[in-house]
Scaffold this motif. Sequence first.
Motif, PDB file in Angstrom:
ATOM      1  N   GLU A 197      18.305 -29.681  -2.632  1.00  0.00           N
ATOM      2  CA  GLU A 197      17.011 -30.337  -2.840  1.00  0.00           C
ATOM      3  C   GLU A 197      16.816 -31.493  -1.869  1.00  0.00           C
ATOM      4  O   GLU A 197      15.735 -31.687  -1.317  1.00  0.00           O
ATOM      5  CB  GLU A 197      16.904 -30.846  -4.282  1.00  0.00           C
ATOM      6  CG  GLU A 197      15.582 -31.549  -4.580  1.00  0.00           C
ATOM      7  CD  GLU A 197      15.515 -32.143  -5.969  1.00  0.00           C
ATOM      8  OE1 GLU A 197      14.510 -32.819  -6.273  1.00  0.00           O
ATOM      9  OE2 GLU A 197      16.477 -31.940  -6.754  1.00  0.00           O
ATOM     10  N   MET A 198      17.884 -32.258  -1.652  1.00  0.00           N
ATOM     11  CA  MET A 198      17.781 -33.407  -0.761  1.00  0.00           C
ATOM     12  C   MET A 198      17.442 -32.979   0.658  1.00  0.00           C
ATOM     13  O   MET A 198      16.545 -33.534   1.298  1.00  0.00           O
ATOM     14  CB  MET A 198      19.105 -34.187  -0.778  1.00  0.00           C
ATOM     15  CG  MET A 198      19.091 -35.490   0.027  1.00  0.00           C
ATOM     16  SD  MET A 198      18.071 -36.785  -0.676  1.00  0.00           S
ATOM     17  CE  MET A 198      16.642 -36.707   0.403  1.00  0.00           C
ATOM     18  N   PHE A 199      18.149 -31.989   1.180  1.00  0.00           N
ATOM     19  CA  PHE A 199      17.894 -31.539   2.546  1.00  0.00           C
ATOM     20  C   PHE A 199      16.521 -30.882   2.687  1.00  0.00           C
ATOM     21  O   PHE A 199      15.817 -31.107   3.673  1.00  0.00           O
ATOM     22  CB  PHE A 199      18.987 -30.580   3.007  1.00  0.00           C
ATOM     23  CG  PHE A 199      20.235 -31.273   3.480  1.00  0.00           C
ATOM     24  CD1 PHE A 199      20.204 -32.115   4.572  1.00  0.00           C
ATOM     25  CD2 PHE A 199      21.458 -31.079   2.844  1.00  0.00           C
ATOM     26  CE1 PHE A 199      21.344 -32.766   5.029  1.00  0.00           C
ATOM     27  CE2 PHE A 199      22.606 -31.716   3.283  1.00  0.00           C
ATOM     28  CZ  PHE A 199      22.548 -32.570   4.375  1.00  0.00           C
ATOM     29  N   GLN A 200      16.145 -30.080   1.719  1.00  0.00           N
ATOM     30  CA  GLN A 200      14.835 -29.423   1.792  1.00  0.00           C
ATOM     31  C   GLN A 200      13.707 -30.448   1.759  1.00  0.00           C
ATOM     32  O   GLN A 200      12.751 -30.353   2.539  1.00  0.00           O
ATOM     33  CB  GLN A 200      14.689 -28.425   0.641  1.00  0.00           C
ATOM     34  CG  GLN A 200      15.550 -27.186   0.777  1.00  0.00           C
ATOM     35  CD  GLN A 200      15.417 -26.245  -0.409  1.00  0.00           C
ATOM     36  OE1 GLN A 200      14.967 -26.633  -1.486  1.00  0.00           O
ATOM     37  NE2 GLN A 200      15.825 -24.993  -0.219  1.00  0.00           N
ATOM     38  N   SER A 201      13.820 -31.424   0.882  1.00  0.00           N
ATOM     39  CA  SER A 201      12.774 -32.444   0.765  1.00  0.00           C
ATOM     40  C   SER A 201      12.717 -33.315   2.012  1.00  0.00           C
ATOM     41  O   SER A 201      11.625 -33.661   2.495  1.00  0.00           O
ATOM     42  CB  SER A 201      13.028 -33.314  -0.472  1.00  0.00           C
ATOM     43  OG  SER A 201      13.018 -32.539  -1.648  1.00  0.00           O
ATOM     44  N   ALA A 202      13.876 -33.672   2.549  1.00  0.00           N
ATOM     45  CA  ALA A 202      13.923 -34.498   3.754  1.00  0.00           C
ATOM     46  C   ALA A 202      13.328 -33.759   4.943  1.00  0.00           C
ATOM     47  O   ALA A 202      12.600 -34.339   5.754  1.00  0.00           O
ATOM     48  CB  ALA A 202      15.360 -34.909   4.041  1.00  0.00           C
ATOM     49  N   SER A 203      13.646 -32.477   5.063  1.00  0.00           N
ATOM     50  CA  SER A 203      13.115 -31.683   6.163  1.00  0.00           C
ATOM     51  C   SER A 203      11.588 -31.626   6.119  1.00  0.00           C
ATOM     52  O   SER A 203      10.923 -31.717   7.154  1.00  0.00           O
ATOM     53  CB  SER A 203      13.694 -30.270   6.119  1.00  0.00           C
ATOM     54  OG  SER A 203      13.190 -29.486   7.166  1.00  0.00           O
ATOM     55  N   LYS A 204      11.045 -31.503   4.926  1.00  0.00           N
ATOM     56  CA  LYS A 204       9.587 -31.461   4.778  1.00  0.00           C
ATOM     57  C   LYS A 204       8.928 -32.784   5.148  1.00  0.00           C
ATOM     58  O   LYS A 204       7.743 -32.832   5.444  1.00  0.00           O
ATOM     59  CB  LYS A 204       9.233 -31.091   3.342  1.00  0.00           C
ATOM     60  CG  LYS A 204       9.571 -29.652   2.974  1.00  0.00           C
ATOM     61  CD  LYS A 204       9.287 -29.362   1.512  1.00  0.00           C
ATOM     62  CE  LYS A 204       9.670 -27.934   1.151  1.00  0.00           C
ATOM     63  NZ  LYS A 204       9.485 -27.653  -0.301  1.00  0.00           N
ATOM     64  N   MET A 205       9.713 -33.863   5.124  1.00  0.00           N
ATOM     65  CA  MET A 205       9.201 -35.174   5.515  1.00  0.00           C
ATOM     66  C   MET A 205       9.399 -35.444   7.003  1.00  0.00           C
ATOM     67  O   MET A 205       9.075 -36.530   7.490  1.00  0.00           O
ATOM     68  CB  MET A 205       9.898 -36.261   4.700  1.00  0.00           C
ATOM     69  CG  MET A 205       9.617 -36.179   3.206  1.00  0.00           C
ATOM     70  SD  MET A 205      10.751 -37.204   2.229  1.00  0.00           S
ATOM     71  CE  MET A 205      10.283 -38.832   2.785  1.00  0.00           C
ATOM     72  N   GLY A 206       9.982 -34.477   7.711  1.00  0.00           N
ATOM     73  CA  GLY A 206      10.205 -34.634   9.140  1.00  0.00           C
ATOM     74  C   GLY A 206      11.394 -35.488   9.480  1.00  0.00           C
ATOM     75  O   GLY A 206      11.545 -35.930  10.628  1.00  0.00           O
ATOM     76  N   LEU A 207      12.283 -35.732   8.520  1.00  0.00           N
ATOM     77  CA  LEU A 207      13.466 -36.545   8.792  1.00  0.00           C
ATOM     78  C   LEU A 207      14.465 -35.743   9.619  1.00  0.00           C
ATOM     79  O   LEU A 207      14.665 -34.559   9.393  1.00  0.00           O
ATOM     80  CB  LEU A 207      14.093 -37.010   7.484  1.00  0.00           C
ATOM     81  CG  LEU A 207      13.180 -37.894   6.620  1.00  0.00           C
ATOM     82  CD1 LEU A 207      13.866 -38.274   5.318  1.00  0.00           C
ATOM     83  CD2 LEU A 207      12.761 -39.148   7.369  1.00  0.00           C
ATOM     84  N   THR A 208      15.089 -36.404  10.575  1.00  0.00           N
ATOM     85  CA  THR A 208      15.895 -35.703  11.569  1.00  0.00           C
ATOM     86  C   THR A 208      17.399 -35.868  11.399  1.00  0.00           C
ATOM     87  O   THR A 208      18.168 -35.046  11.896  1.00  0.00           O
ATOM     88  CB  THR A 208      15.518 -36.179  12.988  1.00  0.00           C
ATOM     89  OG1 THR A 208      15.601 -37.617  13.036  1.00  0.00           O
ATOM     90  CG2 THR A 208      14.102 -35.750  13.349  1.00  0.00           C
TER      91      THR A 208
END
Length: 442
Positions: A92-103
Amino acid sequence: MAMSHGSVRKMVAKKGLFFPIVGVATLITFIYMSFGGDFSVTNVFMQQHYSFVKVVGHQFMLDDKPFYINGWNSYWLMDHAAGESSRPRVKEMFQSASKMGLTVSRTWAFNDGAYHALQLSPGHFDEQSFQALDYVIAEARRNGVRLIFSLVNNLQAYGGKTQYVQWAWQEGLGISSSNDSFFFDPTIQTYFKHYVKTVLTRKNTITGIEYRDDPIILAWELINEPRCMSDPSGDTLQDWIKEMSEFIKTIDDKHLVTIGLEGFYDSKSSKASINPSKFSTGLGTDFIRNNDIPTIDFASFHMYPDKWIEDNLDEKLEFVKKWMSSHIEDGEKQLKKPVVLSEFGMSSHTKDFEPSHRDKLIKLVYDIMYKSAKRNKAGAGSLIWQFVVKGMEEYNDDFGVIPWEMQSTYNVIVAQSCKLARLHGPSDLKGSLRDVCLRSQQ
């Protein structure tokens, strides 16, 4: 026996299905043998191409273009990946971060002698915990998020240097019971080098890639917030940084190496007055000296104005400007290396705290980093401390944020992702980030 026309049609249909299945099976068998039997179907889908992030001058470069960090800290990823019930939080953490454009995510690649320990004792490792770290890397790859792995803690949480000293002392090999002996005891140095080599050469059971060959790992961080107060001259820590960074490079010359400093200046430094207190000048560290080593590829520092400064919000934000500008200038003019603010945050326990205060801090940090990036300066990005997901109350500290549940904070973070991605043209807005950025403009 004679066959009816219907039977013939069924047989032909089955054969039409049979031959492609045989073909696919043959292909898989061929690939399996080509990999020497070390192959799983999952690996085929995990081999998405990633290039290594490099340093050219005072900038990160990826595929011949500048690379900027808009990221976060989640120290708990490996720990939660080790439990069957808590593992979904990592996804969940990685999926949500990716959707926020976090690199980039910074996290612990250590757990020494504690619950879910990765290293049970010197040279002895828990395979289940190692597979949890494998899972963290695999999920990062799936979501296009790079990792900064910290290799040991200066603090006692998750074992840290205290645990190494205790191990040596219990075996009758330690030369001192001081925690700072971690930096100079030959036995402890042997323990730590063996640990580092084991991690770097680990073959991921999910991706099939050795850690040292995986470009989704952006960098190795030597130690989280090192201090050696028993030697305020800084010589002990300086020697340790040099030796350990050189050791890593002998095993892995592909990945970047950073230290993990808080960023304080030594009392003899011309910049000592920028420190938040006199106490921070006697910790055996110096931001410029420590990072001025060839095997340290980029400089990183931390910032907690509400913990360091007993002033009102406006004065704390003024400190933020000076602290960040000073370190970015160091990277630009003296170190000639990228500079990353690898930890920053605001405590919800601060007197008169309001969520809007945290948003102001984040936006100020982002604006300073964006201004540096736009001018091709040394400021290479920042990582918030820290992000968590629902159900993590016992792991959350007073800095923890679930950004997608706080619209104002979420908007500030996404806006930075979009601004950094647009720096080099709209072609950098890809996939879900493009959709997010288009919505943020509406």
